[in-house]
Design an enzyme around this catalytic site. Structure first.
Site, short mmCIF file in Angstrom:
data_model
loop_
_atom_site.label_atom_id
_atom_site.label_comp_id
_atom_site.label_asym_id
_atom_site.label_seq_id
_atom_site.Cartn_x
_atom_site.Cartn_y
_atom_site.Cartn_z
N CYS A 92 0.84 -1.19 0.00
CA CYS A 92 0.00 0.00 0.00
C CYS A 92 0.88 1.25 0.00
O CYS A 92 1.78 1.38 0.84
CB CYS A 92 -0.91 -0.02 1.23
SG CYS A 92 -1.86 1.50 1.45
N GLU A 93 0.63 2.14 -0.93
CA GLU A 93 1.48 3.32 -1.05
C GLU A 93 1.27 4.33 0.07
O GLU A 93 2.08 5.24 0.25
CB GLU A 93 1.28 3.99 -2.40
CG GLU A 93 -0.08 4.61 -2.62
CD GLU A 93 -0.20 5.21 -4.01
OE1 GLU A 93 -0.83 6.28 -4.11
OE2 GLU A 93 0.31 4.64 -4.99
N HIS A 94 0.19 4.19 0.84
CA HIS A 94 -0.07 5.15 1.91
C HIS A 94 0.79 4.90 3.15
O HIS A 94 1.22 5.85 3.81
CB HIS A 94 -1.55 5.11 2.31
CG HIS A 94 -2.45 5.64 1.25
ND1 HIS A 94 -3.79 5.34 1.18
CD2 HIS A 94 -2.20 6.45 0.19
CE1 HIS A 94 -4.33 5.94 0.14
NE2 HIS A 94 -3.40 6.61 -0.48
N HIS A 95 1.03 3.62 3.48
CA HIS A 95 1.80 3.31 4.69
C HIS A 95 2.99 2.39 4.42
O HIS A 95 3.72 2.04 5.35
CB HIS A 95 0.90 2.64 5.73
CG HIS A 95 -0.23 3.50 6.20
ND1 HIS A 95 -1.50 3.41 5.67
CD2 HIS A 95 -0.28 4.47 7.14
CE1 HIS A 95 -2.29 4.29 6.28
NE2 HIS A 95 -1.58 4.95 7.16
N GLN A 134 -5.26 -0.69 -4.19
CA GLN A 134 -6.00 -1.83 -4.72
C GLN A 134 -6.89 -1.42 -5.87
O GLN A 134 -7.01 -2.14 -6.87
CB GLN A 134 -6.83 -2.49 -3.61
CG GLN A 134 -7.58 -3.72 -4.08
CD GLN A 134 -8.31 -4.44 -2.96
OE1 GLN A 134 -7.90 -4.36 -1.81
NE2 GLN A 134 -9.39 -5.13 -3.29
N HIS A 162 -5.63 -5.84 4.02
CA HIS A 162 -4.63 -4.78 4.12
C HIS A 162 -4.07 -4.73 5.54
O HIS A 162 -4.83 -4.54 6.50
CB HIS A 162 -5.26 -3.43 3.78
CG HIS A 162 -5.67 -3.30 2.34
ND1 HIS A 162 -5.06 -2.43 1.46
CD2 HIS A 162 -6.63 -3.94 1.61
CE1 HIS A 162 -5.62 -2.53 0.27
NE2 HIS A 162 -6.58 -3.44 0.34
N CYS A 164 -2.48 -2.40 6.83
CA CYS A 164 -2.67 -1.09 7.44
C CYS A 164 -4.01 -1.00 8.16
O CYS A 164 -4.23 -0.07 8.95
CB CYS A 164 -2.55 0.03 6.40
SG CYS A 164 -3.69 -0.10 5.02
#
Length: 205
Positions: A92-95, A134, A162, A164
């Site tokens: 996941c590119e956010h975390h 995703q 996920h 996260c």
């Protein structure tokens, strides 16, 4: 610094395009920033291990996906093809935490042009090996199938867990996120869409 050029396990595209010593230095800084000692026995090789891991899990950033494509012509084949339960792992590119699950790909060939079955799985694998969302991954797979064989209809469904959501934040292990992307007849024709979804949701033995 670790001699990354001597590590044959590192994908060639990562060796050429990633600054692995810089990753190693950054990981060491993170360890220091959280209050750890990067020189203690259990951590002294961690920056090298993380750099090698990133070279693998982000190799899709630099891989030419066309190298994975092989198209066959099967005259008269205009029926649905399902490649289901394709396992994948992404970040996941956010975390920068993993998400993983299964992808299901259904398409209808045009003019008998079909992909090798393993090539569909390779498309999923390559597109997942980069910082991802995703929703974007689902769309990219569908668009790539259209690009490769000009399919008359494509349906891609991904179900994933996920980390996260499971190891931080709301902390709900086992929760799944489901996304879909419809192209061509799967978007415009309800009957085609329902048939594709019925294939994906078929009973498993």
């Amino acid at each position: 610094m670790y001699d990354y050029d001597s590590d044959f396990r590192i994908p060639e595209e990562s060796r050429q395009n990633m600054d692995l010593p810089k990753i190693e230095a950054a990981v060491k800084m993170i360890l220091e920033a959280i209050g750890e000692d990067p020189n203690r026995e259990g951590l002294v090789d961690t920056p090298q291990r993380v750099a090698r891991m990133y070279a693998e899990v982000f190799s899709g950033l630099h891989r030419d996906i066309n190298k994975d494509i092989k198209v066959f012509t099967e005259e008269g084949n205009d029926e649905m093809i399902l490649i289901g339960d394709i396992p994948f792992y992404s970040m996941c590119e956010h975390h920068l935490l993993p998400f993983h699950g299964k992808a299901h790909v259904v398409y209808i060939p045009r003019n008998g042009k079909i992909l090798g079955l393993s090539k569909v799985a390779r498309i999923v694998d390559t597109l997942s090996r980069k910082p991802q969302l995703q929703e974007r991954l689902t769309s990219e797979i569908a668009d790539q199938i259209i690009k490769c064989v000009d399919a008359t209809a494509v349906c891609v469904v991904i179900e994933a867990e996920h980390l996260c959501m499971t190891m931080r934040g709301i902390r709900k292990p086992g929760s799944k996120t489901v996304t879909s992307a419809m192209r061509g007849g799967c978007r415009t024709d309800l009957r085609t869409r329902n048939e594709a979804l019925a294939l994906i949701n078929r009973p498993r033995s």
